[in-house]
Write a protein that holds these residues in place. Structure first.
Motif, PDB file in Angstrom:
ATOM      1  N   TYR A  43     -12.433  49.835  17.709  1.00  0.00           N
ATOM      2  CA  TYR A  43     -10.816  48.505  18.478  1.00  0.00           C
ATOM      3  C   TYR A  43     -10.158  48.413  19.053  1.00  0.00           C
ATOM      4  O   TYR A  43      -9.652  48.897  20.109  1.00  0.00           O
ATOM      5  CB  TYR A  43     -10.739  47.770  17.127  1.00  0.00           C
ATOM      6  CG  TYR A  43     -10.167  46.687  18.100  1.00  0.00           C
ATOM      7  CD1 TYR A  43     -10.596  45.349  18.748  1.00  0.00           C
ATOM      8  CD2 TYR A  43      -8.513  46.620  17.957  1.00  0.00           C
ATOM      9  CE1 TYR A  43      -9.803  44.381  19.289  1.00  0.00           C
ATOM     10  CE2 TYR A  43      -7.536  45.499  18.602  1.00  0.00           C
ATOM     11  CZ  TYR A  43      -8.240  45.017  18.741  1.00  0.00           C
ATOM     12  OH  TYR A  43      -7.678  43.417  19.482  1.00  0.00           O
ATOM     13  N   VAL A  44      -9.209  50.232  18.179  1.00  0.00           N
ATOM     14  CA  VAL A  44      -8.276  50.423  19.081  1.00  0.00           C
ATOM     15  C   VAL A  44      -8.634  51.221  19.379  1.00  0.00           C
ATOM     16  O   VAL A  44      -8.084  50.948  21.540  1.00  0.00           O
ATOM     17  CB  VAL A  44      -7.094  51.137  18.345  1.00  0.00           C
ATOM     18  CG1 VAL A  44      -6.479  51.953  18.594  1.00  0.00           C
ATOM     19  CG2 VAL A  44      -6.793  50.337  16.561  1.00  0.00           C
ATOM     20  N   LEU A  45      -9.714  51.877  20.430  1.00  0.00           N
ATOM     21  CA  LEU A  45     -10.437  52.301  21.569  1.00  0.00           C
ATOM     22  C   LEU A  45     -10.338  51.756  23.138  1.00  0.00           C
ATOM     23  O   LEU A  45      -9.884  51.702  24.103  1.00  0.00           O
ATOM     24  CB  LEU A  45     -10.974  53.192  21.407  1.00  0.00           C
ATOM     25  CG  LEU A  45     -11.854  54.203  22.235  1.00  0.00           C
ATOM     26  CD1 LEU A  45     -10.756  55.847  22.996  1.00  0.00           C
ATOM     27  CD2 LEU A  45     -13.109  55.325  22.047  1.00  0.00           C
ATOM     28  N   LEU A  46     -10.364  50.645  22.636  1.00  0.00           N
ATOM     29  CA  LEU A  46     -11.108  49.619  23.358  1.00  0.00           C
ATOM     30  C   LEU A  46      -9.968  48.802  23.539  1.00  0.00           C
ATOM     31  O   LEU A  46      -9.490  48.466  24.977  1.00  0.00           O
ATOM     32  CB  LEU A  46     -12.574  48.735  22.164  1.00  0.00           C
ATOM     33  CG  LEU A  46     -13.779  48.944  22.219  1.00  0.00           C
ATOM     34  CD1 LEU A  46     -14.455  48.310  21.039  1.00  0.00           C
ATOM     35  CD2 LEU A  46     -14.200  49.095  23.081  1.00  0.00           C
TER      36      LEU A  46
ATOM     37  N   ALA B 280     -14.858  59.201  31.434  1.00  0.00           N
ATOM     38  CA  ALA B 280     -16.056  59.550  30.789  1.00  0.00           C
ATOM     39  C   ALA B 280     -15.866  60.547  29.260  1.00  0.00           C
ATOM     40  O   ALA B 280     -16.315  60.183  28.528  1.00  0.00           O
ATOM     41  CB  ALA B 280     -16.842  61.019  31.313  1.00  0.00           C
ATOM     42  N   GLY B 281     -14.514  61.089  28.906  1.00  0.00           N
ATOM     43  CA  GLY B 281     -14.019  61.413  27.964  1.00  0.00           C
ATOM     44  C   GLY B 281     -13.779  60.534  26.782  1.00  0.00           C
ATOM     45  O   GLY B 281     -14.512  60.691  25.756  1.00  0.00           O
ATOM     46  N   SER B 282     -13.497  58.871  27.322  1.00  0.00           N
ATOM     47  CA  SER B 282     -13.496  57.658  26.655  1.00  0.00           C
ATOM     48  C   SER B 282     -14.766  57.292  26.637  1.00  0.00           C
ATOM     49  O   SER B 282     -14.969  57.032  24.978  1.00  0.00           O
ATOM     50  CB  SER B 282     -12.844  56.591  27.331  1.00  0.00           C
ATOM     51  OG  SER B 282     -11.830  57.510  27.516  1.00  0.00           O
TER      52      SER B 282
ATOM     53  N   VAL C  23     -10.211  63.928  25.880  1.00  0.00           N
ATOM     54  CA  VAL C  23      -9.240  62.778  26.526  1.00  0.00           C
ATOM     55  C   VAL C  23      -7.410  63.548  26.503  1.00  0.00           C
ATOM     56  O   VAL C  23      -6.829  62.882  26.140  1.00  0.00           O
ATOM     57  CB  VAL C  23      -8.515  61.331  25.806  1.00  0.00           C
ATOM     58  CG1 VAL C  23     -10.162  60.188  26.000  1.00  0.00           C
ATOM     59  CG2 VAL C  23      -8.732  61.214  24.290  1.00  0.00           C
ATOM     60  N   PRO C  24      -7.710  64.250  27.593  1.00  0.00           N
ATOM     61  CA  PRO C  24      -6.808  65.040  27.503  1.00  0.00           C
ATOM     62  C   PRO C  24      -4.913  64.049  27.690  1.00  0.00           C
ATOM     63  O   PRO C  24      -5.356  63.596  28.423  1.00  0.00           O
ATOM     64  CB  PRO C  24      -6.394  66.339  28.815  1.00  0.00           C
ATOM     65  CG  PRO C  24      -7.180  65.619  29.429  1.00  0.00           C
ATOM     66  CD  PRO C  24      -8.400  65.055  28.807  1.00  0.00           C
TER      67      PRO C  24
END
Length: 637
Positions: free
Chosen positions: A245-248, A259-261, A30-31
């Protein structure tokens, strides 16, 4: 005393290493991500759990390898630290200016730092281990890894099969590769608590909370009164769950995930599943509900949702595969109980996790009562979500409605254990839901461009502040306990003296190298695992190769079974009954004992130990020091 501070310093290096590995993942996957040290530390922890699975499968775990992983992560952390310093240089002038401007804020910062120091230092050195769970399993597994390169086969260990694929044990090797057994809590809960606090700091900053509210968020996880019973995953699982959860939430309603996520989400889910088996239903539920939300967001592109489901499933399975293959070779199943029961005692009728007649009133009500705290929490969460909706917070935009559902999974986990120590199973899930709810409220407010208390005349976001205030009140009871742990840990004696350790090293010298030994000892983690195949009967009958350990048939039947399984030697702590004596646990076998599973374990254990005593009278003792004997089952006295 020196080892106490050495453990604390090595723990900080592990924390920096987690952040360093997470920074590498951020640059690769996730650059441009604005993630802070909290998220990156959790990403790094998940990555090392996955790397540990590969090393374990290839039998490459060693003190050198674990030390190298920690130091390599620290090297990758240095650019991160230097960059942070250059962006916000630290100077005494800044501190003096801040102190003159807001002395109350500085005092609040000092208090929160005190919470952090107490929570961390209180866990870097302890002798408070569980003499059944830890002595027979959670201290054994990391030592096996460090000495032999892998967890190896242990078909007689129920905990090897049931509790975890091995991720938590690998995290323990990062501490035990350089520290004594007393430092087992360095990673969990020590480092994990600090990363959790950093994650809450990141959430508060991202949502533009005022400084006092941000400090309140940081203090909340540091004041947790943890139901710590053994050294299995607790705060580490909570950390990965909240980071998921934070990522979502930060991905929001993007039509197409990068794709990285997707890879990052898969790593977090796989890391959770590898840490402890009770996180597996939670991870599955997250995937399902996430895809339901995605479907509602992009109904016109259902194929995209299907592709995301397949991608997540394949990646999670791939990341877990090394751990699963190790489990298959050891215990007869890739993943208990999802992909089979393997060598679990329930296959042979020796052990069960649920009592017969579960639907009877007594058996149904007991687990509900024992998990009442989690159910009350679920109700509070539902009310809080309804309250927030009434004030216009669009929680659906940030997956906020997912929170009470995750908590309900915690209740399901509690019920699935028949209420056996329910609070410790539901703790990471339920309290991750509390912190996630706060995050959902803050993210929702941030999306509505509401600044919380930046100006003292501004109105406070009532729903967010109310939940945060209740959260801190609920957790504050644990602050004093953290301080007590810190004071007592500094003066705690060593876990084992030099004479005990030397005696355990002598035990297996009487056994020819390369032979297999089944042990029922009080402290099997002190054994040397390099020269022998050591099996550990943690809960006799809980797990064993088919057709299963014979019970109620005496020592001769047990001897014949073990010899057929190429187990010629047996070691037993007969003086103290391997920490499970009749005088201490006889109440568990009485009719009417409320927990069927614990009762069945006690009955099987006493029967197994009686058989060993019987064999001790008829078989040659090749070692006997007055407390422990080693028997050669093929040689009679």
């Amino acid at each position: 005393m020196n080892m106490y501070f050495t453990s604390a310093l090595w723990g900080l290096l592990i924390l920096f290493s987690f952040v360093g590995w997470g920074s590498l993942l951020a640059r690769l996957l996730v650059p441009g991500s604005s993630a802070g040290w909290g998220q990156k530390g959790a990403w790094g922890m998940a990555a090392l759990v996955i790397i540990g699975g590969v090393l374990n499968l290839l039998q490459l775990v060693s003190p050198v390898a674990c030390t190298a992983l920690v130091l390599l992560g620290c090297v990758m952390w240095l650019p991160e630290a230097i960059g942070a310093y250059l962006r916000n240089p630290i100077s005494t002038t800044r501190f003096r200016t801040a102190y003159r401007c807001d002395k109350v804020l500085i005092l609040a910062c000092v208090i929160v730092l005190g919470f952090a120091g107490s929570a961390y230092m209180g866990n870097v050195w302890t002798t408070g281990f569980n003499d059944n769970d830890d002595y027979h399993a959670y201290l054994v597994f990391p030592h096996k890894m460090l000495q032999t390169g892998a967890m190896g086969d242990d078909p007689f260990s129920e905990r090897r099969l049931v509790t975890s694929l091995g991720g938590q044990s690998f995290l323990h090797t990062l501490a035990l590769c350089r520290l004594p057994n007393e430092a087992m809590g360095v990673v969990d809960p020590g480092v994990s608590l600090l990363l959790l606090a950093l994650l809450m700091l990141e959430i508060g900053t991202h949502c533009k909370c005022n400084r006092f509210l941000t400090l309140t968020l940081v203090a909340a996880p540091l004041c947790i009164a943890m139901p710590k019973v053994n050294s299995s995953s607790l705060v580490s699982g909570l950390l990965l769950l909240l980071t998921t959860y934070v990522l979502l939430s930060t991905q929001g309603t993007k039509e197409k995930w990068k794709a990285g996520s997707v890879v990052m989400l898969s790593m977090l889910l796989a890391g959770m599943c590898a840490l402890k088996s009770t996180f597996i239903p939670v991870a599955a539920f997250i995937v399902i509900t996430h895809l339901i939300v995605r479907w509602s967001q992009i109904k016109e592109r259902p194929l995209l949702v299907v592709c995301e489901l397949l991608s997540l499933s394949v990646l999670v399975a791939a990341f877990l595969l090394p751990w699963m293959l190790s489990m298959l070779h050891s215990s007869g199943t890739l993943l208990y109980p999802v992909l089979g029961s393997g060598f679990h005692g329930s296959v042979y009728g020796h052990s069960s996790m649920l009592p017969p007649g579960l639907l009877s009133f007594h058996n149904a009500i007991r687990p509900i009562v024992s998990s009442l705290d989690s159910m009350v929490l679920i109700g509070v969460l539902l009310l809080a979500c309804g309250y927030a909706r009434a004030f216009g917070s669009k929680l659906s935009e940030s997956h906020g409605w997912l929170v009470p559902m995750i908590s309900s999974v915690g209740g399901a986990v509690s019920l699935s254990t028949s209420g056996v120590a329910a609070s410790r199973y539901t703790f990471p899930i339920a309290y991750a839901a509390v912190l996630a709810l706060v995050s959902a409220l803050l993210f929702a407010d941030a999306r509505r461009s509401v600044r919380l208390c930046h100006d003292r005349n501004d109105s406070v976001s009532t729903n967010s502040f109310l939940v945060v205030f209740c959260l801190v009140i609920a957790f504050a009871s644990g602050t004093l306990l953290s301080g007590v742990r810190m004071r007592s840990s500094r003066t705690a004696p060593s876990l084992d003296d030099a004479n005990t350790a030397a005696r355990y090293r002598r035990i297996l010298r009487s056994v020819p190298k390369g032979e297999t030994v089944l042990t029922r000892l009080d402290k099997p983690y002190l054994l040397g695992f390099r020269d022998h195949q050591v099996f550990i009967a943690d809960w006799p009958g809980g797990a064993s190769p088919p057709p299963g350990l014979p019970f109620g048939k005496g020592g001769e039947a047990l001897s014949r079974y073990l010899i057929v399984k190429d187990v010629r030697y047996v070691a037993y702590s007969y003086r103290n009954s391997a920490n499970f004596s009749w005088n201490d646990y006889k109440d568990r076998v009485k009719p009417g004992y409320p927990d069927h599973w614990i009762q069945s374990v006690a009955i099987s254990t006493f029967d197994f130990q009686r058989s060993l005593i019987e064999l001790g009278q008829s078989r040659k003792r090749i070692y006997d020091d007055g407390s422990i004997f080693v028997l050669d089952l093929k040689e009679r006295r």
